[in-house]
Scaffold this active site. Sequence first.
Site: not given
Length: 671
Positions: A520, A522-523, A540, A636
């Site tokens: 994605g 972001f990485g 990640k 969330d």
Amino acid sequence: MFSFTSLFFSLLLLFTSTTTAQSYNATDRIFLDCGSSSTTITDRRWGGDENSKFVPSNIATITFSSQPNYLDPSVPLTPYSSARIFNTSSFTYTFPVSEGPKFVRLYFYPATYSGLTPNQSFFSVSSNGYSLLTNFSAFLAASFLANTRSGVKHFVKEYIIHVKETKILNVTFTPSPKSYAFINGIEIVSTPENLYFNSINVKYVGMINGPVITNDTSLENIYRLNVAGGQISSIEDTGMYRSWDPDDNYIYSAATGVTDVYQKPITYTTKTPNYTAPELVYQTQRSMGSQSDKYNLTWILPVDSGFYYNLRLHFCNIMPECTKGGQIVFKIFINNQTADQEFDLFYLQRGSGYPVYKDYVVFVNDPDHSRGKQDLWIEMHPHPSSTLYLDAYLNGLEAFKLSMGRSLTSPNPELSSTTPQTRHTKSMTRNKKRPPYAMIIGGIGGALVLFSILVLIVFKQRRRAKHYCVATNMSSYGHEYIESKSSHSKLPSDRCRCFSLTEVKAATNEFNDNFVIGRGGFGMVYRGYIDNDKTVVAIKRLNSSSKQGFHEFITEIGFLSKLRHVQLVSLIGYCDDQGEMILVYDYMPNGTLQEHLYKNNNPPLSWKRRLHICIGAAKGLHYLHTGASRAIIHRDVKSTNILLDENWVAKLSDFGLSKLGSKDQAKNHVS
Ligand SMILES: *[C@@H]1O[C@H](CO)[C@@H](O)[C@H](O)[C@H]1NC(C)=O
Ligand SMILES: *[C@@H]1O[C@H](CO)[C@@H](O)[C@H](O)[C@H]1NC(C)=O
Ligand SMILES: *[C@@H]1O[C@H](CO)[C@@H](O)[C@H](O)[C@H]1NC(C)=O
Ligand SMILES: *[C@@H]1O[C@H](CO)[C@@H](O)[C@H](O)[C@H]1NC(C)=O
Ligand SMILES: *[C@@H]1O[C@H](CO)[C@@H](O)[C@H](O)[C@H]1NC(C)=O
Ligand SMILES: *[C@@H]1O[C@H](CO)[C@@H](O)[C@H](O)[C@H]1NC(C)=O
Ligand SMILES: *[C@@H]1O[C@H](CO)[C@@H](O)[C@H](O)[C@H]1NC(C)=O
Ligand SMILES: *[C@@H]1O[C@H](CO)[C@@H](O)[C@H](O)[C@H]1NC(C)=O
Ligand SMILES: *[C@@H]1O[C@H](CO)[C@@H](O)[C@H](O)[C@H]1NC(C)=O
């Protein structure tokens, strides 16, 4: 009849008891419920403006009253359930009051009124010749506030105006062309003569001499914080109806230090009279804990540029072991300039439980002449000469904008993303020698790729992102800290492992594409093998070219390294080597719950398995709510944030939107 009478008396009791308990008896106390024609008693007595003595008799012909099309459940009925609308010309409220300084509070709830949408409303407000607001949009102001105070729908603008011998305070609303003005409530409350005006104990920061707050200055309160404490409602104030907010939304990064609480009464003095601030403000403070030599305790307050600000710092020594001068001495920096080289409370007061405040005036530059928002930094650091502890602390903070040329106005902020910026970190302990029961919340969670969330977080954090690039050369949380610019990582190694880049490269075959299990903006997320290939992990790798993720990186580590539960995703370690930001988690072979519910390549889950997953997720939430001294509200919960291990055990992930619940069990509402 009986119940009506008893209700009446209990309301009366409520009303009188709150007024007698106050330290300051305000001469003028006016609460005007605009757009209403009746009296409402809440914790105070609100009068409708329709038939009041403060308005001209043609009020019904040149203005009209309206109700918001929708009142959010979080918004109090009074004064927000009605508004007065000005769509033709200027309108002036005239309040006969005594001479002296007055709080003027304007209550706004931007909503659709009589079909007029909130984005159509731009107007100016002036009072006694001071321009308070020009071309103001309450809608844009609320969207800006929602960045730091998530869920905020209504707000109060607070000013102080010194009323002269005329004994009149007037407040004029003027709609911008083709626009309308509105107001939900107006409050006028006297304040003691010398509390905010004509103070002699002012320090100028970054200038030899600066403005003195005289009877001709008007002030706007921008922040009023009960540092390390909870919300103090206006009715709990010392008689001036000020409300005090927690400082969590303004404390920088995860460097929250520790919280100290004092159980004894506060001893007020003639220099700091009992109306200065409520006891609750002085009874809690944020101090630095161990590692205090490594970082600055920092607050960041967004303010309008091009103005002078008066920062009032409230202090109280609440550490009984600190009994004389020289024991705890600290430096205070404001906007990176030294405001106090050696601040020692003992030069100002006598012992534990004695409060003091100090005023600092600073000019906030307007480099591009835009009068846009700038961040005001307040930092503290221990002075090495301290003989008891290397520490620094703060109990309360008030920030006031000072009028320039009789104006306090700034342009509207740009329309912000409607999703609130995620804020983070808080630590609670009463014993400063004990490691804080620090729980670091925030950042990106999840062992697998939750890209939509990541993108959201990137977006939410963008406004602050510039600070993470430069500012955080020493960022700390709880007792740990990290030096982001160097490769000498000092992240917690007691609770989670620190990997070298070489180890991570070996685990992923040099970040081989075949190991990618998600990607994605972001990485990337890789499957990896560590410990001689015996252990499978999810790795990640945050994009290090954009340093935006640095804040998330450290808060995620701080948080997950301190919470352990079978129903929460586990962090194995991290790598902070050669500018890389890499998180290593337990590998979750069955991915996210979402992939089994909506992606139909997978066989459907049995009902029994679904039930187990539900119960597991609920247990994880129960642990968050009750397992620590303060509840953690995830906020969330959804199928992409529930990961499944090889045995289909549900694991909660992504604490990016989480919040600590209130200390007060009765006030358990979190929006
Ligand atoms: C506050 O002042 C008003 C008059 O200004 C007076 O009537 C009232 O008794 C005072 N209340 C207290 C608690 O002192
Ligand atoms: C505040 O101080 C004043 C004067 O020192 C005193 O008369 C008053 O009772 C005090 N109020 C409270 C609530 O302690
Ligand atoms: C103001 O609002 C009133 C009531 O809705 C309406 O009759 C009037 O035309 C409006 N005036 C302007 C200038 O928009
Ligand atoms: C400010 O106003 C007060 C009255 O509220 C008055 O007593 C005082 O003298 C004024 N100060 C100056 C410097 O004008
Ligand atoms: C104002 O808000 C309304 C309703 O939310 C929307 O339809 C309209 O496009 C907005 N107008 C502008 C100029 O943004
Ligand atoms: C409001 O008060 C100021 C200062 O007392 C005065 O100059 C101005 O004319 C007043 N405005 C109105 C509309 O009464
Ligand atoms: C603390 O802040 C001051 C002023 O911004 C800065 O000069 C100093 O380097 C900071 N110290 C630490 C340890 O971050
Ligand atoms: C009022 O503010 C809005 C939004 O900030 C801006 O677009 C508009 O041009 C301003 N109007 C005036 C008259 O300054
Ligand atoms: C203060 O220093 C920080 C970090 O060095 C920087 O990001 C910030 O812009 C500075 N603030 C001001 C007002 O100079």
